[in-house]
Motif scaffolding. Structure first.
Motif, PDB file in Angstrom:
ATOM      1  N   UNK A  10      -0.924 -14.116 -13.254  1.00 46.11           N
ATOM      2  CA  UNK A  10       0.399 -13.490 -13.229  1.00 46.11           C
ATOM      3  C   UNK A  10       0.874 -13.061 -14.614  1.00 46.11           C
ATOM      4  N   UNK A  11       0.514 -13.817 -15.664  1.00 51.88           N
ATOM      5  CA  UNK A  11       0.933 -13.433 -17.025  1.00 51.88           C
ATOM      6  C   UNK A  11       0.311 -12.103 -17.429  1.00 51.88           C
ATOM      7  N   UNK A  12      -0.939 -11.939 -17.078  1.00 55.23           N
ATOM      8  CA  UNK A  12      -1.629 -10.685 -17.397  1.00 55.23           C
ATOM      9  C   UNK A  12      -0.984  -9.512 -16.666  1.00 55.23           C
ATOM     10  N   UNK A  13      -0.719  -9.688 -15.388  1.00 61.53           N
ATOM     11  CA  UNK A  13      -0.099  -8.618 -14.589  1.00 61.53           C
ATOM     12  C   UNK A  13       1.300  -8.304 -15.115  1.00 61.53           C
ATOM     13  N   UNK A  14       2.074  -9.341 -15.457  1.00 64.34           N
ATOM     14  CA  UNK A  14       3.426  -9.127 -15.986  1.00 64.34           C
ATOM     15  C   UNK A  14       3.379  -8.384 -17.318  1.00 64.34           C
ATOM     16  N   UNK A  23       2.584   0.969 -14.038  1.00 61.69           N
ATOM     17  CA  UNK A  23       3.340   0.223 -13.033  1.00 61.69           C
ATOM     18  C   UNK A  23       2.354  -0.606 -12.226  1.00 61.69           C
ATOM     19  N   UNK A  24       2.869  -1.653 -11.618  1.00 62.14           N
ATOM     20  CA  UNK A  24       2.047  -2.557 -10.828  1.00 62.14           C
ATOM     21  C   UNK A  24       2.511  -2.474  -9.380  1.00 62.14           C
ATOM     22  N   UNK A  58       0.999   1.579  -3.960  1.00 63.91           N
ATOM     23  CA  UNK A  58       0.615   2.272  -5.190  1.00 63.91           C
ATOM     24  C   UNK A  58       0.719   3.782  -5.031  1.00 63.91           C
ATOM     25  N   UNK A  59       0.419   4.296  -3.840  1.00 64.52           N
ATOM     26  CA  UNK A  59       0.450   5.743  -3.611  1.00 64.52           C
ATOM     27  C   UNK A  59       1.859   6.311  -3.791  1.00 64.52           C
ATOM     28  N   UNK A  65      -0.558   5.268 -14.933  1.00 64.19           N
ATOM     29  CA  UNK A  65      -1.522   4.281 -14.473  1.00 64.19           C
ATOM     30  C   UNK A  65      -0.826   3.351 -13.483  1.00 64.19           C
ATOM     31  N   UNK A  66      -1.367   3.263 -12.296  1.00 64.00           N
ATOM     32  CA  UNK A  66      -0.843   2.336 -11.295  1.00 64.00           C
ATOM     33  C   UNK A  66      -1.894   1.252 -11.092  1.00 64.00           C
ATOM     34  N   UNK A  67      -1.524   0.028 -11.447  1.00 69.28           N
ATOM     35  CA  UNK A  67      -2.422  -1.114 -11.361  1.00 69.28           C
ATOM     36  C   UNK A  67      -2.177  -1.844 -10.047  1.00 69.28           C
TER      37      UNK A  67
END
Length: 200
Positions: A10-14, A23-24, A58-59, A65-67
């Motif tokens: 979660x830290x990496x994604x945040x 954006x995630x 995501x679409x 960049x959409x992760x």
């Protein structure tokens, strides 16, 4: 869309979500879980379903960049790794075939498509990642569609991932998923060297 796999927390994604132009997208929580009695355990979704929901979310995003940290092939990848680690491989192979059949049925039913890229977050450790569906069969099929970033901390991981995102190259689109799955079935043991070479 870039599906993020490997050593992801979660830290990496945040950290990625705080970056400009990134954006995630995640799968929405199961609405039914709120209706479950406290003692009941909600049924786990197969990864193809969670990944499909995340890819649909995501679409709708408009970032450069959409992760997506949820992969529709996660169960297939886990069973592929298990297949290599199981003596004789029969139990692992049966698990792989079961997960692959579910993912293929969903893909044929147009529940999901593969993402533009897979980005593998790998730990900085001697010996590499071991058998890995993404760095083995998938990267072998489409080298420019699978990228890898290596880091030993979440902070370094965010910087490495952002650098890797900026260096993604275009290339031919994925072959049909049934061909990729068949390629994974027949991926020879010596091909696992590609997993280690990807981290060099």
């Amino acid at each position: 869309m870039v599906v993020l796999v490997g050593e992801v927390d979660d830290r990496l994604v945040a950290g990625l979500a705080r970056s400009p132009n990134v954006s995630v997208a995640r799968a929405p929580a199961a609405a039914a879980a709120a209706d479950q009695p406290a003692a009941a355990e909600p049924a786990a979704r197969p990864s193809w379903e969670t990944g499909a929901l995340a890819l649909r979310a995501a679409a709708r995003r408009r970032s450069a960049y959409v992760i997506v940290p949820e992969d529709p092939l996660a169960d297939v990848a886990a069973q592929w790794r298990e297949m290599w680690g199981t003596p004789g491989g029969s139990r692992g192979a049966a698990g792989f075939e079961d997960r692959a059949a579910g993912a293929l049925a969903a893909w044929r039913g147009k529940q999901f498509e593969l993402p533009d890229y897979y980005l593998v977050m790998a730990p900085a450790q001697p010996g590499g990642t071991g058998p890995d569906l993404y760095l083995g069969p998938l990267r072998s099929a489409r080298p420019r569609r699978v990228a890898v970033a290596v880091a030993d901390t979440p902070e370094a991981g965010v910087a490495r991932l952002l650098d890797t995102l900026r260096s993604l190259e275009s290339g031919p689109w994925w072959p049909p998923l049934d061909e990729l799955i068949d390629g994974a079935r027949h991926f020879y043991e010596g091909g696992l060297v590609q997993t280690q070479a990807a981290l060099a």
